[in-house]
Scaffold this motif. Structure first.
Motif, PDB file in Angstrom:
ATOM      1  N   TYR A   1      11.992   4.789   6.789  1.00  0.00           N
ATOM      2  CA  TYR A   1      10.421   4.742   7.976  1.00  0.00           C
ATOM      3  C   TYR A   1      10.740   6.189   8.785  1.00  0.00           C
ATOM      4  CZ  TYR A   1       5.783   4.233  10.659  1.00  0.00           C
ATOM      5  OH  TYR A   1       5.171   4.298  11.742  1.00  0.00           O
TER       6      TYR A   1
ATOM      7  N   ARG B   1      10.984   8.064  -0.318  1.00  0.00           N
ATOM      8  CA  ARG B   1      11.392   7.652  -1.158  1.00  0.00           C
ATOM      9  C   ARG B   1      13.006   7.136  -0.838  1.00  0.00           C
ATOM     10  NH1 ARG B   1       8.424   7.352  -7.411  1.00  0.00           N
ATOM     11  NH2 ARG B   1      10.487   6.823  -7.020  1.00  0.00           N
TER      12      ARG B   1
ATOM     13  N   ARG C   1       6.408   8.767   9.326  1.00  0.00           N
ATOM     14  CA  ARG C   1       6.217   8.923   7.615  1.00  0.00           C
ATOM     15  C   ARG C   1       7.222   8.248   7.070  1.00  0.00           C
ATOM     16  NH1 ARG C   1       8.191  13.044  10.047  1.00  0.00           N
ATOM     17  NH2 ARG C   1      10.624  13.629   9.417  1.00  0.00           N
ATOM     18  N   TRP C   2       6.959   7.571   5.493  1.00  0.00           N
ATOM     19  CA  TRP C   2       7.646   6.512   4.454  1.00  0.00           C
ATOM     20  C   TRP C   2       8.426   7.900   3.996  1.00  0.00           C
ATOM     21  CZ3 TRP C   2       9.270   2.076   4.776  1.00  0.00           C
ATOM     22  CH2 TRP C   2       7.701   0.895   5.522  1.00  0.00           C
TER      23      TRP C   2
ATOM     24  N   ASP D   1       0.718  -1.430   0.223  1.00  0.00           N
ATOM     25  CA  ASP D   1      -0.105  -0.345   0.039  1.00  0.00           C
ATOM     26  C   ASP D   1       0.698   1.120   0.305  1.00  0.00           C
ATOM     27  OD1 ASP D   1       1.073  -0.841   2.964  1.00  0.00           O
ATOM     28  OD2 ASP D   1      -0.596   0.469   3.637  1.00  0.00           O
ATOM     29  N   VAL D   2       2.336   1.412   0.681  1.00  0.00           N
ATOM     30  CA  VAL D   2       2.893   2.389   1.328  1.00  0.00           C
ATOM     31  C   VAL D   2       3.617   2.339  -0.436  1.00  0.00           C
ATOM     32  CG1 VAL D   2       5.501   3.697   1.970  1.00  0.00           C
ATOM     33  CG2 VAL D   2       3.083   2.238   3.468  1.00  0.00           C
TER      34      VAL D   2
ATOM     35  N   ALA E   1       2.211   1.682  -2.957  1.00  0.00           N
ATOM     36  CA  ALA E   1       1.572   2.624  -4.291  1.00  0.00           C
ATOM     37  C   ALA E   1       1.186   3.665  -4.153  1.00  0.00           C
ATOM     38  CB  ALA E   1       0.042   1.348  -4.325  1.00  0.00           C
ATOM     39  N   GLN E   2       1.527   4.073  -3.287  1.00  0.00           N
ATOM     40  CA  GLN E   2       1.093   5.852  -2.550  1.00  0.00           C
ATOM     41  C   GLN E   2       2.679   6.551  -3.551  1.00  0.00           C
ATOM     42  OE1 GLN E   2      -0.999   7.234  -1.727  1.00  0.00           O
ATOM     43  NE2 GLN E   2      -2.282   5.132  -1.439  1.00  0.00           N
ATOM     44  N   LEU E   3       4.009   5.766  -3.362  1.00  0.00           N
ATOM     45  CA  LEU E   3       4.304   6.189  -3.594  1.00  0.00           C
ATOM     46  C   LEU E   3       5.142   6.339  -4.833  1.00  0.00           C
ATOM     47  CD1 LEU E   3       7.229   5.462  -0.099  1.00  0.00           C
ATOM     48  CD2 LEU E   3       5.998   8.130  -1.100  1.00  0.00           C
ATOM     49  N   ASP E   4       4.725   4.863  -5.132  1.00  0.00           N
ATOM     50  CA  ASP E   4       5.042   4.678  -7.011  1.00  0.00           C
ATOM     51  C   ASP E   4       5.955   4.398  -7.390  1.00  0.00           C
ATOM     52  OD1 ASP E   4       4.426   4.774  -9.873  1.00  0.00           O
ATOM     53  OD2 ASP E   4       4.691   6.450 -10.234  1.00  0.00           O
TER      54      ASP E   4
END
Length: 110
Positions: free
Chosen positions: A59, A81, A78-79, A44-45, A47-50
């Motif tokens: 993290y 990239r 927060r995550w 899920d993370v 996908a959000q960060l592409d």
């Protein structure tokens, strides 16, 4: 009880959370701790960060408290990239004199 009951509305007029807490809530946030780990991104993370789900990301968690009351005023999770953002952590034990800080980067004088 909320420190800033209408935080979303306050942030619409000012993009600085620190400034809103200082002026509206009359608190002085200070970072109490921060920790970070390089983690394999959850699907899920990712996908959000592409990015690919098997990729690594930072993290980062941190806690801020009011300087005077020691009341918690912010927990951030927060995550980030790891392929786009360079993350640098600096640590000191106890109070520090900021004039003693060295610039980030490699020492090229040798």
């Amino acid at each position: 009880m909320a420190v800033v009951p209408e935080l979303a509305a306050a942030l619409r007029g000012d993009d600085s959370l620190h400034r809103v807490l200082s002026t509206v809530a009359k608190v002085t946030p200070r970072r109490v701790w921060v920790r970070a780990s390089a983690e394999t991104l959850r699907p899920d993370v990712a996908a959000q960060l592409d990015v690919a789900p098997s990729g690594l990301g930072w993290y980062v968690e941190s806690l801020n408290r009011d300087t005077d009351s020691d009341r918690p005023v912010g927990l951030t999770q927060r995550w980030i990239r790891s392929d786009v953002v360079r993350v640098v952590f600096e640590s000191a034990l106890g109070p520090t004199d900021r004039s003693e800080r060295r610039p980030l980067g490699r020492d090229t004088s040798r």
